[in-house]
Write an enzyme that holds these catalytic residues in place. Structure first.
Site, PDB file in Angstrom:
ATOM      1  N   GLU A 141       0.896  -1.253  -0.084  1.00 33.09           N
ATOM      2  CA  GLU A 141      -0.020   0.132  -0.098  1.00 33.09           C
ATOM      3  C   GLU A 141       0.815   1.167   0.013  1.00 33.09           C
ATOM      4  O   GLU A 141       1.480   1.433   1.015  1.00 33.09           O
ATOM      5  CB  GLU A 141      -0.886  -0.085   1.327  1.00 33.09           C
ATOM      6  CG  GLU A 141      -1.942   1.204   1.293  1.00 33.09           C
ATOM      7  CD  GLU A 141      -2.664   0.863   2.572  1.00 33.09           C
ATOM      8  OE1 GLU A 141      -2.417   1.255   3.689  1.00 33.09           O
ATOM      9  OE2 GLU A 141      -3.809   0.152   2.693  1.00 33.09           O
ATOM     10  N   ARG A 179      17.589  18.345  -9.796  1.00 35.58           N
ATOM     11  CA  ARG A 179      16.690  19.046  -9.645  1.00 35.58           C
ATOM     12  C   ARG A 179      16.700  19.795  -8.518  1.00 35.58           C
ATOM     13  O   ARG A 179      16.247  18.910  -7.493  1.00 35.58           O
ATOM     14  CB  ARG A 179      15.374  18.454 -10.061  1.00 35.58           C
ATOM     15  CG  ARG A 179      15.294  17.668 -11.529  1.00 35.58           C
ATOM     16  CD  ARG A 179      14.036  17.212 -11.906  1.00 35.58           C
ATOM     17  NE  ARG A 179      14.248  16.448 -13.019  1.00 35.58           N
ATOM     18  CZ  ARG A 179      13.712  16.565 -14.398  1.00 35.58           C
ATOM     19  NH1 ARG A 179      13.019  17.830 -14.321  1.00 35.58           N
ATOM     20  NH2 ARG A 179      13.760  15.853 -15.256  1.00 35.58           N
ATOM     21  N   HIS A 192      13.820  23.747  -4.952  1.00 34.04           N
ATOM     22  CA  HIS A 192      12.713  24.410  -5.349  1.00 34.04           C
ATOM     23  C   HIS A 192      11.725  24.680  -4.146  1.00 34.04           C
ATOM     24  O   HIS A 192      11.855  23.715  -3.376  1.00 34.04           O
ATOM     25  CB  HIS A 192      11.990  23.838  -6.276  1.00 34.04           C
ATOM     26  CG  HIS A 192      12.869  23.473  -7.642  1.00 34.04           C
ATOM     27  ND1 HIS A 192      12.893  22.596  -8.352  1.00 34.04           N
ATOM     28  CD2 HIS A 192      13.765  24.257  -7.911  1.00 34.04           C
ATOM     29  CE1 HIS A 192      13.631  22.631  -9.493  1.00 34.04           C
ATOM     30  NE2 HIS A 192      14.457  23.578  -9.288  1.00 34.04           N
ATOM     31  N   LYS A 236       4.902  18.122  -0.107  1.00 36.31           N
ATOM     32  CA  LYS A 236       5.216  17.069  -0.867  1.00 36.31           C
ATOM     33  C   LYS A 236       5.376  15.491  -0.341  1.00 36.31           C
ATOM     34  O   LYS A 236       5.903  15.512   0.742  1.00 36.31           O
ATOM     35  CB  LYS A 236       6.474  17.342  -1.696  1.00 36.31           C
ATOM     36  CG  LYS A 236       6.330  18.440  -2.658  1.00 36.31           C
ATOM     37  CD  LYS A 236       7.629  18.776  -3.385  1.00 36.31           C
ATOM     38  CE  LYS A 236       7.592  20.167  -4.113  1.00 36.31           C
ATOM     39  NZ  LYS A 236       8.771  20.621  -4.904  1.00 36.31           N
ATOM     40  N   LYS A 281      17.543  27.154 -15.275  1.00 35.15           N
ATOM     41  CA  LYS A 281      16.981  28.042 -14.077  1.00 35.15           C
ATOM     42  C   LYS A 281      17.971  27.613 -13.153  1.00 35.15           C
ATOM     43  O   LYS A 281      18.246  28.510 -12.046  1.00 35.15           O
ATOM     44  CB  LYS A 281      15.603  27.697 -13.798  1.00 35.15           C
ATOM     45  CG  LYS A 281      14.643  28.681 -14.464  1.00 35.15           C
ATOM     46  CD  LYS A 281      13.200  28.760 -14.091  1.00 35.15           C
ATOM     47  CE  LYS A 281      12.779  27.598 -14.149  1.00 35.15           C
ATOM     48  NZ  LYS A 281      11.188  27.597 -13.644  1.00 35.15           N
ATOM     49  N   ASP A 282      18.233  26.389 -12.886  1.00 31.99           N
ATOM     50  CA  ASP A 282      18.770  25.879 -11.559  1.00 31.99           C
ATOM     51  C   ASP A 282      19.982  26.158 -11.484  1.00 31.99           C
ATOM     52  O   ASP A 282      20.839  25.833 -10.422  1.00 31.99           O
ATOM     53  CB  ASP A 282      18.494  24.312 -11.471  1.00 31.99           C
ATOM     54  CG  ASP A 282      17.162  23.937 -11.064  1.00 31.99           C
ATOM     55  OD1 ASP A 282      16.515  24.578 -10.478  1.00 31.99           O
ATOM     56  OD2 ASP A 282      16.927  22.593 -11.358  1.00 31.99           O
TER      57      ASP A 282
END
Length: 189
Positions: A28, A58, A61, A71, A168-169
């Site tokens: 699950e 990445r 952010h 998140k 951008k990063d």
């Protein structure tokens, strides 16, 4: 599901109970009831998925109010080093981070509250990465800090010269120079 606290309040590891047999496995991956009882009440509104190759980095952010996001992230295929940095001014752990290897084999998930910057580096040849968010993406609310900030001293477990970054990063400010940071005492919900 096992709920594992980290040294930083607001970042939690979720370890599912895996049922293996000769056919494969079952677990699950999410239960609203368990999450609400064991972590905190939440209402996820958006699921995202990315695919990346080795060396992609990445982050780091976040989204500014009123579009802040919590998140719940996991790696479906491959392996990443997932990082959450506390950017809540006044927090006893401000500027500290949690780094957890999330893989298709360990099935771990990381929950990151609002008030953190988030990023990951790809450690395997290819990665499929999923995350649930409790607020919708709003491009006008984007915020970020530099992945290679020397004050953070994050070991991304890939050589810096092999890091593959978006345009951008490559240009985010250091934590000390960031335009917007969260207030530890501010209610972000």
């Amino acid at each position: 599901m096992e709920i594992i606290k980290t040294p930083i309040e607001g970042v939690t590891i979720l370890k599912p109970r895996i049922f293996n047999d000769d056919r494969g496995y079952f677990f699950e991956s999410y239960s609203q009831r368990v999450f609400n009882e064991e972590v905190r009440e939440i209402h996820f509104v958006q699921d995202n998925e990315s695919k990346s190759s080795y060396g992609v980095l990445r982050g780091l952010h976040f989204q500014k109010p009123p579009f802040c996001q919590s998140k719940l992230v996991r790696c479906i295929k491959g392996a990443v080093l997932d990082v959450a940095v506390d950017i809540r001014k006044g927090s006893p752990t401000f500027g500290q981070y949690v780094a957890v290897e999330l893989t298709e084999d360990n099935h771990l998930q990381l929950f990151i509250e609002r008030g953190f910057a988030h990023g990951f580096s790809v450690l395997s040849d290819e990665v499929v990465f999923q995350y649930k968010c409790d607020n919708f993406y709003a491009p006008q609310s984007e915020g970020a800090i530099a992945w290679n900030d020397p004050a953070l001293n994050i070991d991304w477990r890939i050589p810096a010269d092999k890091a593959i970054l978006s345009e951008k990063d490559q240009h985010h400010p250091l934590l000390k120079d960031a335009e917007y940071l969260f207030d530890y005492n501010e209610n972000l919900y």
